[in-house]
Write a protein that holds these residues in place. Structure first.
Motif, PDB file in Angstrom:
ATOM      1  N   ARG A 260       0.801  -1.222   0.000  1.00 41.69           N
ATOM      2  CA  ARG A 260       0.000   0.000   0.000  1.00 41.69           C
ATOM      3  C   ARG A 260       0.839   1.280   0.000  1.00 41.69           C
ATOM      4  NH1 ARG A 260      -5.594  -0.737   1.281  1.00 41.69           N
ATOM      5  NH2 ARG A 260      -6.192  -2.630   0.189  1.00 41.69           N
TER       6      ARG A 260
ATOM      7  N   ARG B 115      -1.645  -2.754  -4.412  1.00 39.28           N
ATOM      8  CA  ARG B 115      -3.052  -2.411  -4.611  1.00 39.28           C
ATOM      9  C   ARG B 115      -3.629  -3.201  -5.784  1.00 39.28           C
ATOM     10  NH1 ARG B 115      -4.211   2.594  -2.018  1.00 39.28           N
ATOM     11  NH2 ARG B 115      -2.321   3.625  -1.232  1.00 39.28           N
TER      12      ARG B 115
ATOM     13  N   ALA C  36      -7.242  -5.734   5.544  1.00 36.36           N
ATOM     14  CA  ALA C  36      -7.524  -4.682   4.570  1.00 36.36           C
ATOM     15  C   ALA C  36      -7.832  -5.254   3.196  1.00 36.36           C
ATOM     16  CB  ALA C  36      -6.345  -3.716   4.486  1.00 36.36           C
ATOM     17  N   GLU C  37      -7.198  -6.380   2.859  1.00 36.35           N
ATOM     18  CA  GLU C  37      -7.473  -6.999   1.552  1.00 36.35           C
ATOM     19  C   GLU C  37      -8.906  -7.526   1.484  1.00 36.35           C
ATOM     20  OE1 GLU C  37      -4.914  -7.998  -1.233  1.00 36.35           O
ATOM     21  OE2 GLU C  37      -4.429  -6.038  -0.427  1.00 36.35           O
ATOM     22  N   ASN C  38      -9.510  -7.794   2.647  1.00 34.75           N
ATOM     23  CA  ASN C  38     -10.856  -8.375   2.676  1.00 34.75           C
ATOM     24  C   ASN C  38     -11.856  -7.527   3.434  1.00 34.75           C
ATOM     25  OD1 ASN C  38     -10.785 -11.272   1.429  1.00 34.75           O
ATOM     26  ND2 ASN C  38      -8.894 -11.096   2.598  1.00 34.75           N
ATOM     27  N   THR C  39     -11.566  -6.234   3.575  1.00 33.20           N
ATOM     28  CA  THR C  39     -12.512  -5.356   4.263  1.00 33.20           C
ATOM     29  C   THR C  39     -13.871  -5.408   3.585  1.00 33.20           C
ATOM     30  OG1 THR C  39     -10.791  -3.847   5.033  1.00 33.20           O
ATOM     31  CG2 THR C  39     -13.006  -2.964   4.857  1.00 33.20           C
TER      32      THR C  39
ATOM     33  N   VAL D 155     -16.273   6.017  -0.966  1.00 33.71           N
ATOM     34  CA  VAL D 155     -15.482   5.243  -0.013  1.00 33.71           C
ATOM     35  C   VAL D 155     -16.396   4.869   1.141  1.00 33.71           C
ATOM     36  CG1 VAL D 155     -13.479   5.219   1.510  1.00 33.71           C
ATOM     37  CG2 VAL D 155     -13.377   6.458  -0.663  1.00 33.71           C
TER      38      VAL D 155
ATOM     39  N   HIS E 121     -17.310   2.713   4.762  1.00 32.93           N
ATOM     40  CA  HIS E 121     -16.750   2.126   5.977  1.00 32.93           C
ATOM     41  C   HIS E 121     -17.499   0.835   6.272  1.00 32.93           C
ATOM     42  CE1 HIS E 121     -14.756   1.910   9.844  1.00 32.93           C
ATOM     43  NE2 HIS E 121     -15.929   1.625  10.386  1.00 32.93           N
TER      44      HIS E 121
ATOM     45  N   ASP F 144     -12.020   1.088   5.723  1.00 32.88           N
ATOM     46  CA  ASP F 144     -12.626   1.828   4.622  1.00 32.88           C
ATOM     47  C   ASP F 144     -12.189   1.223   3.290  1.00 32.88           C
ATOM     48  OD1 ASP F 144     -13.775   3.617   6.418  1.00 32.88           O
ATOM     49  OD2 ASP F 144     -11.945   4.816   6.488  1.00 32.88           O
ATOM     50  N   GLU F 145     -13.083   1.258   2.338  1.00 37.84           N
ATOM     51  CA  GLU F 145     -12.790   0.689   1.017  1.00 37.84           C
ATOM     52  C   GLU F 145     -13.382   1.570  -0.066  1.00 37.84           C
ATOM     53  OE1 GLU F 145     -13.840  -3.267  -1.692  1.00 37.84           O
ATOM     54  OE2 GLU F 145     -14.351  -3.215   0.438  1.00 37.84           O
ATOM     55  N   GLU F 146     -12.575   1.875  -1.078  1.00 36.45           N
ATOM     56  CA  GLU F 146     -13.098   2.575  -2.245  1.00 36.45           C
ATOM     57  C   GLU F 146     -13.860   1.578  -3.105  1.00 36.45           C
ATOM     58  OE1 GLU F 146     -11.694   5.314  -6.046  1.00 36.45           O
ATOM     59  OE2 GLU F 146     -10.219   4.675  -4.537  1.00 36.45           O
TER      60      GLU F 146
END
Length: 633
Positions: free
Chosen positions: A253, A259, A420-423, A482, A484, A499-501
């Motif tokens: 990241r 990414r 984070a990869e699976n949020t 984005v 949450h 958070d994820e876009e």
């Protein structure tokens, strides 16, 4: 018979000594100002030689000499010499806690009732599991967080300090978290590893163990640890793997490394200069990025010296930057570029040199329309990237590599990457249809409202922030969406948030629509039925659908609609706004002011078209009906 007599005599002597000690009282000698112990006849049994003295308990008493505590028996003999800042009480296992101060740090150990040191006082903390007859102790590390080891009641090491938290034992089997990977496994009280440290969570229920793997599959094991069931979570991907490499862990990241790069945000480019500055002409990437596939730039140790290699500042190893092609679930597909390097960066993206033969432009925005052919863009604020070493070449911070040497930080980093990869993985679970017939009827009727019949596309759903002033609200809108997410998984218990876009699909063709769902709760923010008089409460789901209308995921659950103002629908608690009309040729203003009086009540009536207040006055503008099919599961 003789052995029995010896044991009986020993027990009798111990009891007699204990009873005798109970009769001793600490007394301060007036002449020496020291403490000793006297019997009931006020005779000195233990001469006054202590600065402080406590009463005897079970034949032992804590005394203090020159600010340090020790332990004596009823004869005044030392069980533990005065070398400790504090000595705790003895537990049922005959162990007491010892503490010494090392500057500002307190260090702990254990001793038994015979005065033998079980664990020396050099640990940050010590925990005795009395039901399992085990000791867990935390060792020091540079970060101060410490690593945990496991020991027997005699102080023998069962597991070296390799765990980032204290293992939880039950029935001789423990759940432990590795400091190397941040993942959990199963161990036993003999020092054996029953399940490797490759899992996110483990729980026990009815003799079975349920395991959440790092690809978010739930695996069930029986009492013999044989697999009995496997259930994969929708939306999960195989995360970026560090393979134990510090550079890979630190670079995740940073800039565009690690990414997911979709076809929308990557293109082949030819750069040059124009009258306005540096410019790039785009053309489609010659890589088979069929639906769902993505590319990821990953630093790897170079097998041989290659162009653009970056040197590790501490060990001299050479690294290159590969481009790997993955399927939608993160499964390895192919190598898109065997070696390369970041050549430069500009406002909103980076330039990757692919094997010295062509250049790729990678946009920060995952939904950038980079697929258009023969397009030209200005590289605003362009600057070259120095790739002589991994720190500058991978856009790392000066301390990023050093921090990877600390086991506690490294463990957190590994966990951070996986999560984070699976949020938002649980957002892919479909919502069940209402069981209550009255709830189902109300939902069916309200769903005919234009608000629930319209679909929103890319650019019409954005992030927002609501700020309140004296008599108005100001809604700040973002150019992106984005969301949450809070993921709660039961059996095994696991929680993560982030958070994820939101990616709008390979053709930017996904849609968002609203659904209504019955809610259990007493919150005053929930949407109350004031239309049919049932008083039931509901919440609003903001769902995303594939281009063909299939349910994809739930972006959020809002208790109610906060505002419906001039074509702008706002869900304050979600931080999401829906734009139903364009305000001017430049698009939506970045800040919208809404009078305080226009805040909607949390009621079903606020979701229906407004009735005209007087003749000739138009209704409140609402979305129009859409024809996009949506399957409620």
């Amino acid at each position: 018979m003789k052995l029995f007599r010896i044991l009986a005599v020993s027990i009798a002597v111990c009891l007699a000594a204990t009873l005798q000690a109970q009769d001793l009282k600490p007394v301060k000698d007036k002449s020496t100002k020291k403490f000793g112990y006297q019997d009931k006849s006020k005779n000195w049994v233990i001469e006054p030689a202590f600065d402080k003295a406590r009463r005897f308990i079970d034949g032992r008493a804590i005394v203090e000499v020159q600010g340090l505590e020790g332990l004596v028996d009823a004869t005044g003999a030392w069980i533990l010499r005065p070398e400790y800042n504090s000595i705790g009480k003895f537990d049922k296992l005959g162990l007491c806690e010892l503490m010494v101060k090392d500057g500002r740090t307190k260090r702990y150990g254990l001793a038994n009732s015979e005065g033998q040191i079980v664990l020396p006082p050099e640990f940050l903390s010590v925990s005795v599991n009395r039901s399992e007859n085990l000791i867990c102790a935390r060792h020091d590390t540079p970060s101060g967080e410490g690593l945990w080891g496991v020991y027997s009641l005699e102080g023998d090491e069962i597991f070296a300090p390799v765990f980032s938290s204290s293992p939880s034992f039950r029935g001789g089997i423990g759940i432990a978290r590795s400091s190397d990977t941040g993942l959990v496994g199963l161990i036993d009280n003999t020092g054996a590893v029953l399940l490797p440290f490759e899992h996110l969570a483990i729980s026990e229920r009815s003799g079975q163990r349920e395991v959440l793997t790092k690809d978010f599959s739930i695996v069930t094991y029986d009492s013999r640890l044989d697999k009995t069931d496997i259930l994969r979570s929708p939306g999960a991907v195989k995360p970026y793997d560090t393979f134990g490499d510090d550079v890979r862990a630190a670079a995740w990241r940073c800039a565009c490394i690690g990414r997911k790069i979709y076809a929308n945000s990557i293109a082949t480019a030819e750069s040059g200069r124009s009258t306005t500055g540096r410019t790039a002409w785009l053309s489609p990437l010659r890589v088979d990025m069929r639906t769902g596939r993505f590319i990821r730039l990953e630093p790897e140790e170079a097998r041989t010296e290659l162009p653009g290699c970056m040197e590790h500042p501490y060990n001299g190893k050479l690294y290159t930057l590969r481009a790997i092609l993955y399927e939608a679930d993160g499964t390895y597909c192919a190598i898109a570029s065997d070696y390369g390097w970041l050549e430069g960066a500009f406002q909103g993206g980076w330039i990757y040199n692919c094997e010295g033969r062509e250049k790729w432009i990678i946009f920060e925005n995952v939904n950038h329309p980079a697929r258009m052919r023969d397009a030209a863009i200005d590289l605003i604020d362009y600057y070259p990237i120095d790739n002589s070493n991994v720190v500058s070449g991978l856009c790392l911070g000066t301390a990023d590599l050093k921090r990877m040497q600390d086991p506690g930080y490294r463990s957190k980093r590994e966990t951070e990457i996986i999560e984070a990869e699976n949020t938002g993985v649980t957002s892919y679970l479909p919502h069940p249809a209402p069981r209550d017939r009255e709830d189902a009827r109300i939902i069916r009727e309200i769903s005919h409202s234009p608000l629930f019949q319209r679909s929103w596309h890319i650019g019409e759903v954005v992030s927002c922030e609501v700020r309140r002033f004296s008599d108005e609200y100001r809604i700040e809108l973002s150019d992106r969406l984005v969301c949450h997410f809070e993921d709660r998984i039961d059996n095994p218990s696991f929680y993560m948030s982030g958070d994820e876009e939101i990616f709008w699909g390979p053709n930017n063709g996904r849609t968002v629509a609203l659904d209504l769902e019955a809610a259990d709760g007493f919150s005053s923010d929930l949407t109350v039925d004031d239309v049919y008089g049932s008083g039931r409460k509901f919440k609003i789901l903001v769902n995303m659908y594939e281009e063909d209308g299939r349910f994809l995921r739930t972006l959020g659950q809002a208790p109610s609609v906060s505002f419906n103002h001039d074509g702008l629908i706002v869900f304050e608690k979600l931080g999401i706004a829906l734009k139903t009309r364009v305000h001017d040729r430049h698009g939506m203003h970045h800040e919208i002011k809404i009078p305080e009086s226009e805040r909607l009540a949390p009621a079903l009536s606020a979701l229906l078209p407004a009735k005209p207040q007087s003749a000739g006055q138009p209704d409140r503008p609402l979305p129009t009906r859409h024809s996009n099919p949506r399957n409620r599961e």
